[in-house]
Enzyme design. Structure first.
Site, PDB file in Angstrom:
ATOM      1  N   MET A 165      51.278  15.417  14.193  1.00  0.00           N
ATOM      2  CA  MET A 165      50.813  16.719  14.668  1.00  0.00           C
ATOM      3  C   MET A 165      51.093  16.907  16.157  1.00  0.00           C
ATOM      4  O   MET A 165      50.277  17.435  16.906  1.00  0.00           O
ATOM      5  CB  MET A 165      49.319  16.862  14.380  1.00  0.00           C
ATOM      6  CG  MET A 165      49.000  16.769  12.898  1.00  0.00           C
ATOM      7  SD  MET A 165      47.255  16.944  12.511  1.00  0.00           S
ATOM      8  CE  MET A 165      46.520  15.577  13.376  1.00  0.00           C
ATOM      9  N   CYS A 166      52.264  16.506  16.589  1.00  0.00           N
ATOM     10  CA  CYS A 166      52.651  16.534  17.997  1.00  0.00           C
ATOM     11  C   CYS A 166      53.743  17.582  18.195  1.00  0.00           C
ATOM     12  O   CYS A 166      54.484  17.910  17.265  1.00  0.00           O
ATOM     13  CB  CYS A 166      53.167  15.143  18.374  1.00  0.00           C
ATOM     14  SG  CYS A 166      53.791  14.989  20.046  1.00  0.00           S
ATOM     15  N   ALA A 167      53.862  18.085  19.397  1.00  0.00           N
ATOM     16  CA  ALA A 167      54.944  19.034  19.701  1.00  0.00           C
ATOM     17  C   ALA A 167      56.322  18.388  19.503  1.00  0.00           C
ATOM     18  O   ALA A 167      57.307  19.091  19.280  1.00  0.00           O
ATOM     19  CB  ALA A 167      54.799  19.526  21.135  1.00  0.00           C
TER      20      ALA A 167
END
Length: 192
Positions: free
Chosen positions: A65-67
């Protein structure tokens, strides 16, 4: 006066011997990069960096769930491009930056369904601080590298030595990384 000079000479000699002994002892106490301690595999069983002796390995701490999560696609493309030449890409999911899914099953499903990942992958693993996997602890001790965010990359040569480390913003398919991989793979071709 002569006695004072002898004592000074002895003191200098003793200090030099002590410093030399201290340096030898200190340098022998440094630890090697831990390639033996197993990671638990997300597919079951274990993975060790030592099992890929003779192959370059790119180790990447990942998060779902990271950029930078889109880099999974690039990591898989890199693995597809070089795997037949011997490169291993090892994904190490971590929640150290609070951006990983809640369970290993969710991570596995997410990576397979969204990104078609078939590269080796560990279970959710600590990469910094006291709970870091021994590989990451030894990486900090040996080269002073600790991941500062998700998708930090560590390139190891065929002997398991660190070639370079890369920040999150560096694409796995960047020239900065692929040039070094090409060099590692061509060095092996020349020596064979």
């Amino acid at each position: 006066m002569i006695t004072a000079r002898r004592n000074m000479h002895w003191l200098k000699s003793s200090s030099l011997c002590f410093l030399t002994a201290f340096f030898v002892l200190w340098s022998s106490q440094t630890t090697a990069l831990d390639r033996e301690t197993p990671f638990d595999s997300i597919d079951g069983g274990t993975l060790t960096l030592a099992q890929w002796e003779g192959q370059p390995v790119l180790v990447v701490n990942t998060a779902s769930m990271c950029a930078f999560t889109e880099q999974y696609r690039e990591l898989q493309a890199l693995y597809d491009r070089y795997r037949d030449q011997g490169l291993v890409v090892l994904a190490v999911p971590s929640d150290d930056f609070n951006q990983e899914l809640a369970s290993n099953a969710e991570v596995k499903e997410f990576c397979e369904l969204i990104y078609g990942i078939d590269m080796p992958m560990t279970v959710i693993t600590g990469v910094k601080g006291r709970n870091a996997h021994p590989f990451y602890q030894s990486l900090r001790q040996e080269v002073g590298f600790t991941p500062r965010w998700n998708f930090n990359k560590v390139l190891l040569d065929r002997q398991g030595q660190v070639v370079d480390t890369f920040a999150s913003r560096i694409s796995p398919l960047s020239d900065q990384i692929t040039r070094q991989i090409d060099s590692l793979l061509s060095d092996a071709t020349v020596t064979q």
